[in-house]
Design an enzyme around this catalytic site. Structure first.
Site, PDB file in Angstrom:
ATOM      1  CE  LYS A 126     -20.319  24.480 -28.247  1.00  0.00           C
ATOM      2  NZ  LYS A 126     -20.443  23.045 -28.487  1.00  0.00           N
ATOM      3  CE1 TYR A 164      -6.208  -2.144   9.793  1.00  0.00           C
ATOM      4  CE2 TYR A 164      -5.397  -4.400   9.683  1.00  0.00           C
ATOM      5  CZ  TYR A 164      -5.516  -3.144   9.128  1.00  0.00           C
ATOM      6  OH  TYR A 164      -4.946  -2.887   7.908  1.00  0.00           O
ATOM      7  CG  ASN A 190      -3.858  -3.161  13.960  1.00  0.00           C
ATOM      8  OD1 ASN A 190      -3.373  -3.220  12.829  1.00  0.00           O
ATOM      9  ND2 ASN A 190      -4.245  -4.228  14.630  1.00  0.00           N
ATOM     10  CB  SER A 244      -0.935   0.011   1.221  1.00  0.00           C
ATOM     11  OG  SER A 244      -0.183   0.058   2.407  1.00  0.00           O
ATOM     12  CB  THR A 301     -40.961  26.559  -9.050  1.00  0.00           C
ATOM     13  OG1 THR A 301     -42.111  26.969  -9.791  1.00  0.00           O
ATOM     14  CG2 THR A 301     -40.759  27.542  -7.901  1.00  0.00           C
ATOM     15  CG  HIS A 302     -42.104  22.905 -11.471  1.00  0.00           C
ATOM     16  ND1 HIS A 302     -42.421  21.639 -11.025  1.00  0.00           N
ATOM     17  CD2 HIS A 302     -42.754  23.762 -10.634  1.00  0.00           C
ATOM     18  CE1 HIS A 302     -43.238  21.718  -9.976  1.00  0.00           C
ATOM     19  NE2 HIS A 302     -43.452  23.007  -9.714  1.00  0.00           N
ATOM     20  CD  GLN A 346      -2.944  -2.069   2.929  1.00  0.00           C
ATOM     21  OE1 GLN A 346      -2.184  -2.152   3.902  1.00  0.00           O
ATOM     22  NE2 GLN A 346      -2.775  -2.791   1.826  1.00  0.00           N
TER      23      GLN A 346
HETATM   24  N1  ARG Z   1      -1.234  -0.585   5.900  1.00  0.00           N
HETATM   25  C1  ARG Z   1      -2.165  -0.957   6.913  1.00  0.00           C
HETATM   26  C2  ARG Z   1      -3.484  -0.196   6.705  1.00  0.00           C
HETATM   27  O1  ARG Z   1      -3.466   0.758   6.010  1.00  0.00           O
HETATM   28  C3  ARG Z   1      -1.638  -0.627   8.251  1.00  0.00           C
HETATM   29  C4  ARG Z   1      -2.178  -1.467   9.364  1.00  0.00           C
HETATM   30  C5  ARG Z   1      -1.735  -2.869   9.203  1.00  0.00           C
HETATM   31  N2  ARG Z   1      -2.092  -3.646  10.324  1.00  0.00           N
HETATM   32  C6  ARG Z   1      -2.006  -4.956  10.288  1.00  0.00           C
HETATM   33  N3  ARG Z   1      -2.387  -5.562  11.362  1.00  0.00           N
HETATM   34  N4  ARG Z   1      -1.647  -5.619   9.225  1.00  0.00           N
HETATM   35  O2  ARG Z   1      -4.512  -0.568   7.216  1.00  0.00           O
END
Ligand code: ARG
Length: 470
Positions: A295, A329, A122, A35, A167-168, A334
């Site tokens: 235009k 979590y 987390n 990510s 209106t409308h 993510q």
């Molecule tokens: N890249 C993860 C996210 O955006 C961070 C948290 C990851 N936590 C985990 N327990 N794998 O959510």
């Protein structure tokens, strides 16, 4: 430079969590898991969170002074690298949190491993993302205030400019252009407070919730909350790491705001057609056609209108990511960032473009005034006159006025152009005093109830808003 596998704590060619693993993740695992391309946007928030956490751990004696100083210095170096554009963002470290931790390890060695004491990714991501969304809300709020100010300035210039009220999308009663613009000042004012209300609710720090259950270390969550500008720490560690309400609420506010922008954009598109010809957009906010030389296309307004789709899409997307997730979590979460980043980028652009268009547009006052009287727009004024002057019940006055409009249509004149004798044939009590209420300007001036379209009322509202925003 050392390779990632040399620097990862287990030295087995795996990631930071590789102690329990014998093999590397599949390439496909990395592909679906990575990510960093998205969450590198959270770099400065992540550094702020890490600094607050490190300082608190030092104060509490959880990290020794020497290691603590090395960590803070390493974080400074990382920040400098980021500013210089030399920070090595690497896919093998998955996300922003582990990229920073891995780099810290390269820079300061084993002491870096102490930073993650009493913390989990987390709560780390929860705090980073909250900080980002909080900034995004503040920025949207400021942009809305700028848009309101542009509208107020235009409304002040156009407080006396007559135009048809619809209106409308059918001519209804004359209004002023200033009044119409002030309607958007109200809408964007509510949007601004939606962002500030959302900010108030989200302003609690999840840092210290750790993985999900809190921490056995003597951490001071109030201190880290204060250091990061939060009102207080969150009250439940499970909720802290599983909540994304703050992002959903910001996206809801963004969606309603985008909806308002799309309505105004649509009006700009309509008003700027040659058929309406109510306004002219500046060259700065207009495009030409590659084939049709005549235009002047309102592309910016159309794109503002279209951004609404992306922004609502983001709200739907995150809502569906979160739906049905068990506490606490899950990695699903993510997927929370791309829609939020995309939506706020779209909203920023839409708000800026709208502010520019409003500031730059030129109304065609003559054309608007002429249109204000078209379509028998002062028929209600005739009916009201019959009620006030002849003491007729409104329903009867409505009927008489309908007959007058019908007759005017047959004769091909507007209501003020209908001869008195024609009006008297319908209702003998009518005198030529009636003509004083049948012009669009008299009509607009008469609507002086609070919040009405009479120029003095509009000026009063402009003043109220100017005071509110100063
Ligand atoms: N890249 C993860 C996210 O955006 C961070 C948290 C990851 N936590 C985990 N327990 N794998 O959510």
């Amino acid at each position: 430079m050392t390779t990632p596998s040399d620097t990862s704590p287990n030295n087995k060619g795996q990631s930071l969590w590789g102690g329990r693993f014998s093999d590397k993740p599949a390439a496909l695992m990395q592909a679906i898991n990575v990510s960093i391309g998205v969450d590198k946007k959270l770099a400065s928030q992540d550094l702020a969170g890490s600094r607050a956490h490190a300082r608190m751990l030092i104060d509490k004696g959880v990290i020794g002074a020497e290691d603590g100083a090395a960590i803070l210095k390493g974080l400074d170096t990382i920040e400098a690298e980021m500013l210089a554009g030399t920070f090595p963002f690497r896919d093998e470290f998955e996300d922003i949190h582990m990229n920073i931790e891995a780099r810290l390890s390269e820079l300061i060695g084993p002491a870096s491993g102490r930073l993650h004491t009493a913390r989990s990714r987390n709560d780390q991501v929860a705090v980073d993302f909250r900080l980002w969304v909080r900034d995004a809300c503040d920025h949207a709020h400021a942009q809305l205030r700028a848009l309101q100010k542009a509208l107020l300035a235009k409304a002040e210039d156009e407080a006396d400019t007559l135009m048809p009220g619809f209106t409308h999308l059918q001519p209804a009663q004359p209004v002023t252009f200033g009044h119409h613009l002030m309607a958007y000042v109200e809408m964007f004012g509510r949007d601004a407070t939606r962002f500030s209300d959302a900010r108030g609710r989200m302003n609690e720090s999840p840092l210290g919730a750790a993985a999900l259950a809190g921490s056995p270390f003597p951490i001071d969550r109030h201190a880290t909350a204060a250091a990061l500008g939060f009102e207080r720490p969150t009250g439940n560690s499970l909720d802290s790491v599983s909540d994304r309400d703050f992002a959903l609420e910001a996206l809801s506010a963004a969606s309603i705001c985008a909806l308002h922008l799309s309505r105004m954009a649509e009006e700009i598109v309509i008003w700027s057609t040659p058929q309406f010809g109510f306004i002219r957009l500046s060259d700065a906010f207009t495009t030409g056609s590659s084939i049709m030389p005549q235009k002047r296309n309102p592309d910016a307004a159309e794109l503002v209108r279209a951004k609404t789709g992306r922004i609502f899409g983001a709200l739907t997307s995150l809502t569906l990511v979160m739906k049905g997730l068990p506490l606490a979590y899950s990695k699903d979460m993510q997927e929370d960032k791309p829609p939020v980043f995309d939506a706020f980028e779209a909203l920023n652009l839409a708000l800026s473009a709208m502010t520019g268009m409003v500031a730059d547009l030129t109304p065609n006052r003559e054309r608007m005034a002429a249109a204000a009287g078209a379509g028998f727009s002062t028929a209600t004024d005739l009916a009201d006159w019959l009620v006030r002057t002849l003491n007729l019940p409104f329903r009867q006055a409505h009927h008489i006025t309908g007959a007058a409009v019908k007759r005017a249509e047959v004769l091909g004149v507007d209501l003020p152009g209908l001869p008195l004798i024609e009006l008297q044939a319908i209702e003998p009590g009518i005198t030529d005093a009636v003509f004083s209420v049948l012009t669009p300007s008299a009509s607009a001036a008469s609507r002086s109830s609070y919040g009405g379209t009479a120029p003095d009322q509009v000026r009063g509202q402009i003043k109220r808003w100017k005071d509110l925003l100063s």
